[in-house]
Design a protein around this motif. Structure first.
Motif, mmCIF file in Angstrom:
data_model
loop_
_atom_site.group_PDB
_atom_site.id
_atom_site.type_symbol
_atom_site.label_atom_id
_atom_site.label_comp_id
_atom_site.label_asym_id
_atom_site.label_seq_id
_atom_site.Cartn_x
_atom_site.Cartn_y
_atom_site.Cartn_z
ATOM 1 N N ASP A 110 50.763 67.606 39.976
ATOM 2 C CA ASP A 110 50.891 66.203 40.391
ATOM 3 C C ASP A 110 52.179 66.010 41.194
ATOM 4 O OD1 ASP A 110 48.560 65.515 39.038
ATOM 5 O OD2 ASP A 110 49.636 65.092 37.180
ATOM 6 N N TYR A 111 53.251 66.587 40.700
ATOM 7 C CA TYR A 111 54.563 66.461 41.345
ATOM 8 C C TYR A 111 54.571 67.090 42.735
ATOM 9 C CZ TYR A 111 59.524 67.649 42.154
ATOM 10 O OH TYR A 111 60.771 67.822 42.692
ATOM 11 N N VAL A 112 54.087 68.314 42.851
ATOM 12 C CA VAL A 112 54.100 69.018 44.147
ATOM 13 C C VAL A 112 53.187 68.327 45.148
ATOM 14 C CG1 VAL A 112 53.456 71.170 45.297
ATOM 15 C CG2 VAL A 112 54.744 71.239 43.161
ATOM 16 N N ASN A 113 51.970 67.986 44.710
ATOM 17 C CA ASN A 113 51.043 67.347 45.644
ATOM 18 C C ASN A 113 51.505 65.953 46.047
ATOM 19 O OD1 ASN A 113 49.339 69.515 45.892
ATOM 20 N ND2 ASN A 113 47.903 68.829 44.322
ATOM 21 N N ARG A 114 52.227 65.276 45.160
ATOM 22 C CA ARG A 114 52.788 63.970 45.522
ATOM 23 C C ARG A 114 53.794 64.110 46.665
ATOM 24 N NH1 ARG A 114 54.040 62.475 40.686
ATOM 25 N NH2 ARG A 114 56.263 62.988 40.708
ATOM 26 N N LEU A 115 54.637 65.132 46.602
ATOM 27 C CA LEU A 115 55.593 65.381 47.674
ATOM 28 C C LEU A 115 54.886 65.764 48.960
ATOM 29 C CD1 LEU A 115 58.244 67.426 45.647
ATOM 30 C CD2 LEU A 115 58.468 65.069 46.446
ATOM 31 N N ARG A 116 53.840 66.575 48.835
ATOM 32 C CA ARG A 116 53.096 66.984 50.028
ATOM 33 C C ARG A 116 52.400 65.795 50.688
ATOM 34 N NH1 ARG A 116 50.583 72.395 47.142
ATOM 35 N NH2 ARG A 116 52.288 73.823 47.692
ATOM 36 N N VAL A 117 51.811 64.932 49.865
ATOM 37 C CA VAL A 117 51.135 63.759 50.422
ATOM 38 C C VAL A 117 52.136 62.853 51.130
ATOM 39 C CG1 VAL A 117 49.941 61.611 49.807
ATOM 40 C CG2 VAL A 117 49.179 63.793 48.839
ATOM 41 N N GLU A 118 53.324 62.664 50.560
ATOM 42 C CA GLU A 118 54.342 61.837 51.207
ATOM 43 C C GLU A 118 54.739 62.420 52.556
ATOM 44 O OE1 GLU A 118 55.638 58.864 50.539
ATOM 45 O OE2 GLU A 118 54.096 58.761 48.979
ATOM 46 N N ALA A 119 54.838 63.753 52.610
ATOM 47 C CA ALA A 119 55.177 64.397 53.884
ATOM 48 C C ALA A 119 54.073 64.174 54.909
ATOM 49 C CB ALA A 119 55.405 65.888 53.662
ATOM 50 N N VAL A 120 52.817 64.248 54.477
ATOM 51 C CA VAL A 120 51.697 64.007 55.393
ATOM 52 C C VAL A 120 51.711 62.562 55.864
ATOM 53 C CG1 VAL A 120 49.178 63.909 55.564
ATOM 54 C CG2 VAL A 120 50.265 65.836 54.398
ATOM 55 N N ARG A 121 51.975 61.630 54.968
ATOM 56 C CA ARG A 121 52.008 60.212 55.349
ATOM 57 C C ARG A 121 53.048 59.950 56.435
ATOM 58 N NH1 ARG A 121 52.385 56.277 50.231
ATOM 59 N NH2 ARG A 121 52.457 54.788 51.958
ATOM 60 N N GLU A 122 54.210 60.539 56.274
ATOM 61 C CA GLU A 122 55.258 60.341 57.276
ATOM 62 C C GLU A 122 54.806 60.812 58.655
ATOM 63 O OE1 GLU A 122 58.808 62.218 56.008
ATOM 64 O OE2 GLU A 122 59.047 60.981 54.195
ATOM 65 N N ARG A 123 54.146 61.961 58.678
ATOM 66 C CA ARG A 123 53.722 62.515 59.962
ATOM 67 C C ARG A 123 52.554 61.735 60.561
ATOM 68 N NH1 ARG A 123 56.305 65.840 57.001
ATOM 69 N NH2 ARG A 123 57.419 67.693 57.772
ATOM 70 N N LEU A 124 51.623 61.274 59.696
ATOM 71 C CA LEU A 124 50.496 60.493 60.203
ATOM 72 C C LEU A 124 50.940 59.152 60.770
ATOM 73 C CD1 LEU A 124 47.730 61.073 57.476
ATOM 74 C CD2 LEU A 124 47.895 62.117 59.733
#
Length: 374
Positions: free
Chosen positions: A309-323
């Motif tokens: 949950d922790y790792v994927n939460r960070l990954r999703v935030e990174a994707v959101r920033e780029r999108l």
């Protein structure tokens, strides 16, 4: 009586089963599951060897052993389920798991009269069996099929749930999807279907030779898949409250703040650790310099959720920033892969669960807002 071709097949499969059982018992990967599998394969080898000897000798003394191994199929479905459970949870066989072998125990008691017969009675019963009298032992065919197939279906349900949870959390779920379990289950269902037809309708082709020839082939398939299976990331079953309290007391809470700061350092900066695909908590703990149990405790208690949950939460935030960046020209999937995901299904599930909308809808919404602002 001369050896028939089928007898050679059964003896060869029995020898292979014995060697495979030894190899599985000693195999370090998926140790708990492979030990259950080793027992299952060994029983199959004994089953084939006894049947080969009986059909070759047709001796009444061997009919008692023949009838005993004829009950082994009441174990096969249960052992398949226990194997899948051990593979997905890492849980070893426990005394209370003997309940899953109750079907075999019940049928052993019901067939107990065969094991106390004298030689004359055994000879008569064996002669009726050789003559093809279908009433000998046929009364337990239907319960056998229903009992064993129910365990096969229960195992497949467990595998399906394991896959779903993997896709929701892990970015490397595709390579850990246990597809060989489907093959093993399909092979078992095929064997059971032949057995059901053979029990209900007499067809010259669907005889015991073909049925146990399929079992011999199954041993080869089992060997191929089981010795080549990759290590499976087990999902431990929920701990008992007492165990959780014990683990909590074992963690050094005075170091939690330092561990949290170290994790923030590793997951931030220009090259955050979460960008690495197939990242494990063991790798994070090694890079942090703290024990794995302590890193896990900090993530669970201070950062919310499990490690994935922790790792994927960070990954999703990174994707959101780029999108949200108007100048970002890469596809959504390319961005997801660049942020550490390696599975499209895992990414889509994690993104929608965290953001509340699909990645494409999120990108369109931000693109529209940027256009209106311009």
């Amino acid at each position: 009586m001369p050896l028939t071709p089928w007898t050679y097949v059964y003896f060869a499969a029995a020898v292979q089963a014995a060697l495979l059982a030894l190899a599985l018992w000693r195999r370090p990967a998926n140790r708990q599951a492979n030990r259950v599998l080793a027992v299952w394969v060994a029983l199959t080898g004994i089953d084939l060897a006894v049947k080969a000897l009986y059909w070759h000798l047709l001796a009444p003394e061997w009919f008692r052993a023949y009838r005993f191994v004829a009950l082994f199929p009441f174990l096969y479905g249960s052992l398949f389920y226990l194997y899948v459970r051990a593979l997905t949870t890492g849980r070893s066989f426990r005394p209370r798991d003997l309940a899953h072998l109750a079907g075999f125990g019940v049928m052993l008691v019901l067939n107990g009269y065969v094991f106390v017969m004298d030689r004359a009675q055994l000879q008569a019963l064996s002669a009726r069996w050789v003559a093809g009298e279908r009433t000998v032992g046929a009364w337990f065919d239907v319960p056998l099929f229903l009992y064993s197939l129910s365990y096969v279906l229960a195992a497949l349900v467990r595998v399906r749930g394991y896959r779903r949870r993997l896709r929701e959390r892990r970015s490397d779920a595709d390579r850990m999807s246990l597809r060989w379990i489907d093959v093993l289950a399909g092979f078992q269902v095929a064997i059971w279907c032949v057995a059901i037809v053979q029990a209900l309708v007499y067809l010259p082709v669907l005889n015991y030779g073909l049925l146990f020839g399929l079992v011999a082939a199954w041993v080869c398939v089992m060997g191929w898949f089981s010795l080549g299976q990759p290590p499976v990331q087990a999902e431990p079953e929920p701990a008992e409250p007492e165990a959780e309290e014990s683990a909590a007391g074992a963690a050094d809470e005075s170091r939690h703040a330092a561990v949290e700061a170290r994790l923030a350092q590793l997951m931030g900066g220009e090259a955050p650790l979460y960008l690495e695909p197939a990242l494990t908590i063991g790798q994070v703990a090694k890079r942090s310099g703290y024990p794995e149990y302590l890193v896990s405790a900090v993530i669970n208690r201070r950062l919310g959720g499990s490690f994935w949950d922790y790792v994927n939460r960070l990954r999703v935030e990174a994707v959101r920033e780029r999108l949200a960046e108007p100048a970002e020209a890469r596809t959504i999937l390319d961005i997801a892969y660049a942020c550490g995901f390696t599975s499209k299904s895992t990414f889509n599930a994690a993104f929608k669960r965290q953001v509340g909308e699909t990645p494409s809808a999120y990108r369109r919404r931000h693109a529209g807002a940027t256009a209106r602002a311009a």
